[in-house]
Design a protein around this motif. Structure first.
Motif, PDB file in Angstrom:
ATOM      1  N   PRO A  20      35.544  48.119  -7.526  1.00 25.26           N
ATOM      2  CA  PRO A  20      35.388  47.185  -6.413  1.00 25.26           C
ATOM      3  C   PRO A  20      34.098  46.369  -6.488  1.00 25.26           C
ATOM      4  O   PRO A  20      34.064  45.212  -6.076  1.00 25.26           O
ATOM      5  N   GLU A  21      33.034  46.957  -7.036  1.00 26.45           N
ATOM      6  CA  GLU A  21      31.770  46.216  -7.155  1.00 26.45           C
ATOM      7  C   GLU A  21      31.912  45.022  -8.096  1.00 26.45           C
ATOM      8  O   GLU A  21      31.411  43.938  -7.826  1.00 26.45           O
ATOM      9  N   LYS A  22      32.608  45.256  -9.190  1.00 28.54           N
ATOM     10  CA  LYS A  22      32.821  44.176 -10.162  1.00 28.54           C
ATOM     11  C   LYS A  22      33.677  43.068  -9.550  1.00 28.54           C
ATOM     12  O   LYS A  22      33.401  41.879  -9.730  1.00 28.54           O
ATOM     13  N   GLU A  23      34.708  43.456  -8.790  1.00 27.89           N
ATOM     14  CA  GLU A  23      35.566  42.462  -8.136  1.00 27.89           C
ATOM     15  C   GLU A  23      34.791  41.678  -7.084  1.00 27.89           C
ATOM     16  O   GLU A  23      34.949  40.476  -6.952  1.00 27.89           O
ATOM     17  N   ARG A  24      33.943  42.387  -6.326  1.00 27.59           N
ATOM     18  CA  ARG A  24      33.135  41.722  -5.306  1.00 27.59           C
ATOM     19  C   ARG A  24      32.187  40.717  -5.953  1.00 27.59           C
ATOM     20  O   ARG A  24      32.008  39.597  -5.472  1.00 27.59           O
ATOM     21  N   ALA A  25      31.567  41.103  -7.071  1.00 25.42           N
ATOM     22  CA  ALA A  25      30.639  40.206  -7.771  1.00 25.42           C
ATOM     23  C   ALA A  25      31.375  38.967  -8.283  1.00 25.42           C
ATOM     24  O   ALA A  25      30.868  37.842  -8.196  1.00 25.42           O
ATOM     25  N   ARG A  26      32.600  39.165  -8.801  1.00 25.82           N
ATOM     26  CA  ARG A  26      33.389  38.031  -9.290  1.00 25.82           C
ATOM     27  C   ARG A  26      33.745  37.083  -8.144  1.00 25.82           C
ATOM     28  O   ARG A  26      33.679  35.864  -8.273  1.00 25.82           O
ATOM     29  N   HIS A  27      34.096  37.679  -6.997  1.00 27.81           N
ATOM     30  CA  HIS A  27      34.441  36.872  -5.823  1.00 27.81           C
ATOM     31  C   HIS A  27      33.231  36.066  -5.346  1.00 27.81           C
ATOM     32  O   HIS A  27      33.341  34.879  -5.040  1.00 27.81           O
TER      33      HIS A  27
END
Length: 137
Positions: free
Chosen positions: A81-88
């Motif tokens: 989820p951290e990686k997805e949040r950073a991408r967003h």
């Protein structure tokens, strides 16, 4: 495909298997039939001689092997989820002006909807805060 009524004189046709190319005898109630993409966008009814050929006709075997739910759970477990949040956040940073203009146009074209959305968000924040206070106290 479904059979509308049971008849003794069902039309029997010789067709070619969509996977192996073998000639097969089929009727309208053959179990191994599906729509397959042809010529880019068009689809055609394709018949298969066996369950193996039917399974082989799928581009991804996962659509037929019954393990899709297991793979979905594994995918969710491996999600970061951290990686997805950073991408967003990176996307929002790169398209900030575009997103702002889109939101402005939405507010201008639907003023009542925007007000309703804001009121809903305010009520939701208030309820969450009340619930957090009740749980803490």
């Amino acid at each position: 495909m479904s059979v509308r009524r049971q008849t003794a004189n069902r039309l029997t046709l010789f067709r070619t298997c969509g996977t192996c190319g073998k000639q097969i005898v089929t009727t309208a109630d053959t179990p191994w039939v599906r729509q397959v993409e042809r010529d880019g966008k068009r689809q055609a009814t394709t018949y298969f001689c066996s369950e193996g050929c039917f399974a082989a006709s799928y581009k991804h075997i996962g659509w037929f092997d019954g393990k899709a739910e297991e793979r979905r759970k594994l995918k969710d477990r491996n999600r970061d989820p951290e990686k997805e949040r950073a991408r967003h956040q990176a996307y929002q940073q790169a398209h900030r002006e575009e997103l702002r203009e889109k939101a402005r146009l939405r507010r201008l074209t639907n003023p009542g909807l925007s007000a309703a959305d804001s009121a809903y968000a305010r009520r939701k924040r208030k309820l969450i805060a009340e619930e957090a206070q009740a749980n803490a106290g």
